[in-house]
Design a protein around this motif. Structure first.
Motif, short mmCIF file in Angstrom:
data_model
loop_
_atom_site.label_atom_id
_atom_site.label_comp_id
_atom_site.label_asym_id
_atom_site.label_seq_id
_atom_site.Cartn_x
_atom_site.Cartn_y
_atom_site.Cartn_z
N PRO A 122 0.78 -1.23 0.00
CA PRO A 122 0.00 0.00 0.00
C PRO A 122 0.81 1.29 0.00
O PRO A 122 0.24 2.32 -0.26
N ASN A 123 2.10 1.23 0.30
CA ASN A 123 2.87 2.46 0.12
C ASN A 123 3.31 2.57 -1.33
O ASN A 123 3.60 1.57 -1.98
N PHE A 124 3.35 3.80 -1.80
CA PHE A 124 3.51 4.03 -3.24
C PHE A 124 4.85 4.63 -3.63
O PHE A 124 5.08 4.97 -4.79
N TYR A 125 5.72 4.83 -2.65
CA TYR A 125 7.05 5.31 -3.02
C TYR A 125 8.11 4.32 -2.56
O TYR A 125 8.96 3.92 -3.34
N SER A 126 8.05 3.92 -1.29
CA SER A 126 9.02 2.95 -0.80
C SER A 126 8.36 1.98 0.16
O SER A 126 7.41 2.34 0.84
N MET A 127 8.87 0.77 0.17
CA MET A 127 8.44 -0.22 1.16
C MET A 127 9.70 -0.57 1.97
O MET A 127 10.75 -0.86 1.38
N THR A 128 9.57 -0.58 3.27
CA THR A 128 10.77 -0.77 4.09
C THR A 128 11.33 -2.18 3.98
O THR A 128 12.53 -2.39 4.06
N VAL A 129 10.45 -3.17 3.77
CA VAL A 129 10.95 -4.51 3.40
C VAL A 129 10.51 -4.71 1.96
O VAL A 129 9.47 -5.30 1.69
N GLY A 130 11.31 -4.19 1.04
CA GLY A 130 10.85 -4.03 -0.33
C GLY A 130 11.24 -5.14 -1.28
O GLY A 130 10.61 -5.33 -2.33
N ASP A 131 12.27 -5.89 -0.97
CA ASP A 131 12.68 -6.96 -1.88
C ASP A 131 13.41 -8.04 -1.09
O ASP A 131 13.60 -7.92 0.12
N TRP A 132 13.79 -9.09 -1.79
CA TRP A 132 14.43 -10.22 -1.10
C TRP A 132 15.75 -9.80 -0.46
O TRP A 132 16.13 -10.36 0.58
N GLY A 133 16.42 -8.84 -1.06
CA GLY A 133 17.69 -8.36 -0.49
C GLY A 133 17.47 -7.76 0.89
O GLY A 133 18.20 -8.06 1.84
N ALA A 134 16.44 -6.93 1.01
CA ALA A 134 16.15 -6.32 2.31
C ALA A 134 15.67 -7.36 3.30
O ALA A 134 16.08 -7.37 4.47
N SER A 135 14.81 -8.26 2.84
CA SER A 135 14.30 -9.29 3.74
C SER A 135 15.42 -10.18 4.25
O SER A 135 15.46 -10.54 5.43
N LEU A 136 16.33 -10.54 3.36
CA LEU A 136 17.44 -11.39 3.76
C LEU A 136 18.35 -10.67 4.76
O LEU A 136 18.84 -11.28 5.72
N LEU A 137 18.56 -9.38 4.57
CA LEU A 137 19.32 -8.60 5.55
C LEU A 137 18.69 -8.72 6.94
O LEU A 137 19.37 -8.98 7.94
N PHE A 138 17.37 -8.51 6.98
CA PHE A 138 16.67 -8.63 8.27
C PHE A 138 16.84 -10.04 8.84
O PHE A 138 17.17 -10.22 10.01
N ALA A 139 16.59 -11.05 8.02
CA ALA A 139 16.63 -12.43 8.50
C ALA A 139 18.02 -12.77 9.03
O ALA A 139 18.16 -13.43 10.07
N ASN A 140 19.05 -12.31 8.33
CA ASN A 140 20.41 -12.60 8.80
C ASN A 140 20.73 -11.88 10.10
O ASN A 140 21.39 -12.43 10.98
N LYS A 141 20.27 -10.66 10.21
CA LYS A 141 20.56 -9.91 11.44
C LYS A 141 19.77 -10.49 12.63
O LYS A 141 20.21 -10.38 13.78
N LEU A 142 18.60 -11.06 12.35
CA LEU A 142 17.77 -11.57 13.44
C LEU A 142 18.31 -12.89 14.01
O LEU A 142 18.39 -13.06 15.22
N GLY A 143 18.65 -13.82 13.15
CA GLY A 143 19.17 -15.08 13.65
C GLY A 143 18.59 -16.29 12.97
O GLY A 143 17.84 -16.16 11.98
N PRO A 144 18.91 -17.47 13.48
CA PRO A 144 18.60 -18.72 12.76
C PRO A 144 17.12 -19.04 12.67
O PRO A 144 16.73 -19.86 11.85
N LYS A 145 16.29 -18.42 13.49
CA LYS A 145 14.86 -18.71 13.39
C LYS A 145 14.14 -17.78 12.42
O LYS A 145 12.92 -17.90 12.23
N ALA A 146 14.87 -16.87 11.84
CA ALA A 146 14.26 -15.90 10.93
C ALA A 146 14.52 -16.29 9.48
O ALA A 146 15.64 -16.67 9.12
#
Lengths: 424, 424, 424, 424
Positions: free
Chosen positions: C219-243
């Motif tokens: 629903p946001n039309f300019y940027s999404m904070t978790v916008g692609d697999w690259g961003a999601s993977l960054l989050f998952a790696n920073k969070l830990g093995p359950k992410a």
């Protein structure tokens, strides 16, 4: 080289039992298998003369071997394809890449392979050596009358070559456009292009058609003067009854609904020809059916619906052509894959239960309408296509036979490893 | 040819009064004009050696005249640009298009024009004559170890050339990927590429960086092995602290938010370099700022924000390069336009009131945040950029002076009309 | 309502002869039909509780009838689907749309239909009545700590509901982002989101996973904070093995190569879940396989390849979910079509001759690699899928039976014509 | 509330000195400042009645406060805008969201704010309570004659409302289309739509126009029956001289060259109206000029060129309307930003030296043509726009004054915090 009929017969003999088993299963499962096979036999796809060599991108080109060195060898290549699949019975030439020095001789040569000449293609997107005026800033749209005249004359010249070969249509694909905002007065460019096309149109023989091909972008990167079906249809309508739009699958903006465009152009009586290929990003010119086979099926679904509604003949009333480029595959193998993908989509679309479909539509039964299309699409029609080939004298498995016979190696032996075919 | 300083002085003298009038207006209107001018003076953009000739597409190429025939003449061209704008003080070479036979002599020649050597570029996307293995199916990703080794060796060779010239970075752009579904095992291709990059990484001198450039599509039409910032960042992280991602503006899918990517890469400390250009459809390599100037401003807005947050030096801590192609413009004129567009965007982004912006963000005042950016973007910073040029010894109006001095005609006189520069 | 087993048995009895004929043909043609059937039996796809009512767009919503009025009725609907196809043995809940008042009772009810609870979904993209803080400007990214805390608490609450139901995973889809340039400091928004996710992560039970879903826009039309697999993977790696990262097919930019993303995420051991749907333009949430069935097949091809390479269990080691919306179809019919499309693609991908494929790749035989994939894709695997259903106790033709039994009319009779299910 | 003139006068008095300084600089720098100011004064942009409340997406809606509760309050809001900027002197109504109970009274109320009624908008994309037939499967395209008749009657009803208010145009935007392949017979849907439009056309008063708006996708996700300018132009041509195409900036496929479309429609004499907004991904309906301001300028460049070529009056011969949605901004602030962005683009386009541009084009001087456009675009025309407002009685800084006067707080005081305006 020419493919001897006995080799195909041998190949078919070996594969026959398995083929018959599959075919008999499917002819039992499918109500109208026989008329579909007949339509497949009648359906011929023109091979573009420029697709017989290895293509490339602006970054590089990695040629294979045994590429045709002359128009004669290109015809020979298409002859090989046609011998194998009996569905490539036409060739589409590109001038000046394939100027026939002796029209009659070329025509006879082609006929000896069972080939006729489909649409002739002009080229005003490249400068040729010793050409007086440059097309750097366009051809039929050019601000300079002399450049336009050169491009007009070239097109008329192409028509003459076509007449000599028995062709009856001219495809005009213009790269005309602009690379930067400001470069072009869109309106004036359109009007100049229209004037130029009118002069070409005036030179068309009575039984000829001209196809105005559109393309959304590339080689120009800001605007294309014939940029979409709307612009092409405007030109075709202004030109007259012999002018039509040509749809190339790769020439659209992302996500375009091409099947709807096909339907509307047929409704208007202005769809003239078709360039098959496939793509994921732009005008990638990949093997037909290699990326979006369901889209191809949906397009055929509209082609059949629209042509039947107008009483058109599937086999003869549209120009069916492949327009592809082969960067990493053997061109002949790629073309065999493309033709087969077209035949499969055509056969699946012929399977669609049209009266049930219209009934579902009239009831707004969206689920049912989807089921009807998927029922056809999910059917394995390969045995029907193979049977059509077999009956017409082609091979049950053209690609397998091409490899078994080492045809590429033979061509390399005849022509050499470092030959380069004219074309892109 | 070399541009004599007095010609620039003459030009500036004539334009000075009008310039001073504008400048004094804007230095009154803008609070921090003086530090902006200083930052503009410090900011240098590397010119790619392959962009000094006319480019083209797969459909054709329409050369201009007077193109540089050698590396020496390319350096001379960049020297001309730098003399005019004093902002093009670096050159980025491409091997094997620009192999320096005598590194010291080339380095001296460049220094005589005030130029240094920015990132070196390897080329494993084309086959060179007499090359043992072909890159038709990839280079660092290739299934054949021997091909990979050839590509690794080439990259190491490029580093050596770079060391001789005083460069301190290597840009690896791989066209590696696939044209068809099935062609590639994505995972294995990634892992082979990583192994190959590790060998190149091991050969980097201590003070060198390697930039792993990504691209979404083309020349491969189905997959690119380094296809987006996510993949590039994976490589850079696996390689180590000397490895970075390089962003080329034209290498994204439609509608990508590039400024957000820039921000995230800076956050991760992994943005290494930048390739400027502009585009409407794909990797069009058009003049910087000619299509989406506001996007360029937004990118600079993130560059400044992110670099300042890490205490980075704008002028030296990222590799700033143009990567463009000139199909319908004079390459030198095009590059003058590109450099100016970069400077304007940089100046506008420097104008942004960052503390007010953060305040608006903390208050979720979206209207105000937009106003702050637009206030900066709508400001006419051309006088500041001109002043920066003037103070550094460049021309107030580089493009106008280039034309007044008939520089292209002089180059044609020296080099001939039908020269062709190495490059795309 | 509950579907009595004898109705399915009756239906199957009538369709059995035709089915056996097809099945026996295909089990003869296909080498490994039996293990494929077994894998199909084991493969279960979770149905999202929010997809049981009619969806809509911002422009309107056209409800059907008989929509479930409560969580209990939603479970009943999934139970119906599962009774029909025996492949929808899980349900994915959305809080607060489906808050279970009595976890044990709900769990028992589900178990009575053979259903378990797959990933729990939180909702911080809408404001609920009486909610203290608004998510207008984001939730986990919000500049105000109190808003973030509310969103964190909500997610922890969702975990608790999930524990009570026997779920073991949480899907976090954030609509967080911005509508205008300037609105957001991308870096700070990322960092605040990460901090918030860490607090949620800390509350995960030992055997739970958290899936960080990404989406390119809306629903946001300019940027999404978790916008692609690259961003999601960054989050998952920073969070830990359950992410882990969760891939939703509709959440990409135009032309994205999703199958390559799947391959890379599996390579990194960070693919956790999958949301199936289909789309032509954006996040259209259409019936799976209705637009790009070949892409779906290619994705399954990568899923199998990547999971097998890591020794993962197809049925249990990834979260398989549908995420669709039904604007013009009966939701239950739509879901039956979606599940079948998934099964067909899975079966086709299981047919791929993987050793031959790797061999072709090692030989750079692109034509052959394509043929291998197309050979599998063109096979009519519907009899295998039907057989898997039959053996598991489901219907040979679930959609046909759904209609024959007038199930929707019965539901309307029970629930009324104007019911509205919670959800989008 | 009504804005007293003295408040604007006070505001202007305080800002006058700084304004005069800027204005006098720019009137010196720009040759034709005076006629540009006059054209800006004449140029009025209609405000859509549905954009005065907070919009939303299918995922949620986050209302602000003080939204207009009635048509009267909507008129009041537009009156406020017009008082502030003197450029919003028209309102575009949407039926049935804004049915005027007493046409004369509403007309008088509007006139009291200096407002007239621009195009009337019908709505057949939503079902209204107590509506006999549903538009779930389309309206003017519907397979059921009764549904079509209902939609036709509604449009004729809208015309009648418009006549009462002094409007002279009807905008027909159809969401008609399909969500799935197979759902629709494209040709028949087109033909039914055409027939329906003909009945509406027949009901148009002599001095009325009808605008056929097109949209590429959404709310239908597979096909839109009026999907692009080509389809819209076909309808307009078949209908007759009172029918025109309407361009909405957000209704195109990715990367479309909208300015070229504008040029061609003007060439054909068939451009009737314009909906301004901005977007990055789809029909995002963002603030005008917030994402691609240069594109907006290029569009105005074509509008002026094409209208001048036909001798059209900029202010009156096209319907200029905003069509935006405000998810995260105050609607009135957003509209003030949008109107200003339009005025800036218009002023910049008026600055283009058209004879020099045509000269550059005739010489294929691409660099020069770009320079001419950029020269205009890079000029800071804000003082001219402010001066136009001042002379017309508006505020030098409308947004700043809106905030200083706490207008939103006053509206909340009058109307309440939880009001909801009709619309999307």
């Amino acid at each position: 080289m020419q493919l001897e009929a006995y080799k195909i017969a041998d190949h078919n003999q070996k594969a026959l039992e398995a083929h018959q088993r599959k075919l008999s299963y499917w002819t039992d499962e499918i109500a109208n298998a026989e008329p579909i096979i007949q339509k497949l036999i009648d359906f011929q796809i023109a091979i573009p003369s420029w697709a017989l060599g290895t293509g490339g991108t602006r970054f590089g080109r990695f040629p294979g071997g045994g590429e045709p060195r002359s128009l004669e060898e290109k015809i020979e290549d298409v002859g090989l394809l046609h011998a194998l699949n009996q569905s490539s019975g036409a060739i589409s030439l590109h001038i000046p890449w394939d100027i026939p020095k002796d029209g009659e001789a070329i025509k006879s040569l082609a006929a000896s392979f069972g080939l006729r000449f489909d649409a002739m293609n002009s080229n005003t997107f490249q400068d040729q050596p010793n050409q007086q005026h440059s097309y750097k800033f366009g051809s039929l749209q050019h601000v300079d009358r002399a450049v336009r005249q050169q491009a007009i004359d070239h097109n008329i010249d192409v028509i003459k070559h076509g007449v000599a070969l028995g062709s009856t249509s001219l495809t005009v694909w213009l790269s005309d456009g602009s690379c930067f905002p400001g470069q072009l007065n869109f309106r004036k460019a359109f009007e100049r292009t229209q004037e130029s096309l009118q002069e070409i149109y005036a030179a068309l023989p009575d039984d000829w058609k001209v196809f105005v091909e559109y393309k959304a972008f590339e080689p120009n990167f800001y605007s294309m003067t014939v940029g979409d079906w709307g612009a092409s249809l405007l030109f075709a309508n202004k030109l007259g009854p012999k002018a039509y739009t040509l749809v190339d699958l790769g020439h659209h903006l992302p996500n375009a609904n091409i099947e709807q465009i096909v339907s509307l152009l047929l409704m208007e009586g202005k769809l003239g020809g078709f360039h098959f290929n496939d793509s994921k990003y732009g005008d990638d010119d990949l093997t037909v059916g290699s990326i979006r086979p369901y889209q191809l099926f949906l397009i055929f679904n509209e082609l059949i619906e629209g042509m039947d509604a107008k009483g058109m003949n599937h086999a003869t009333d549209l120009g069916w052509m492949i327009d592809a480029s082969h960067n990493v595959k053997d061109p002949l193998e790629d073309l065999l894959q493309s033709v087969e993908a077209i035949q499969l989509a055509y056969a699946q679309a012929l399977l669609v239960d049209r009266s049930a479909l219209e009934e579902a539509r009239d009831a707004n039964d969206v689920v049912k309408a989807q089921e009807i299309l998927q029922e056809a699409y999910r059917t394995d029609v390969r045995p029907l296509v193979a049977e059509a080939r077999r009956r017409a004298g082609g091979a049950l498995q053209p690609l397998a036979l091409f490899r078994q016979l080492n045809i590429r190696q033979q061509l390399i032996g005849e022509r050499g490893l470092k030959t380069i075919a004219t074309g892109l």
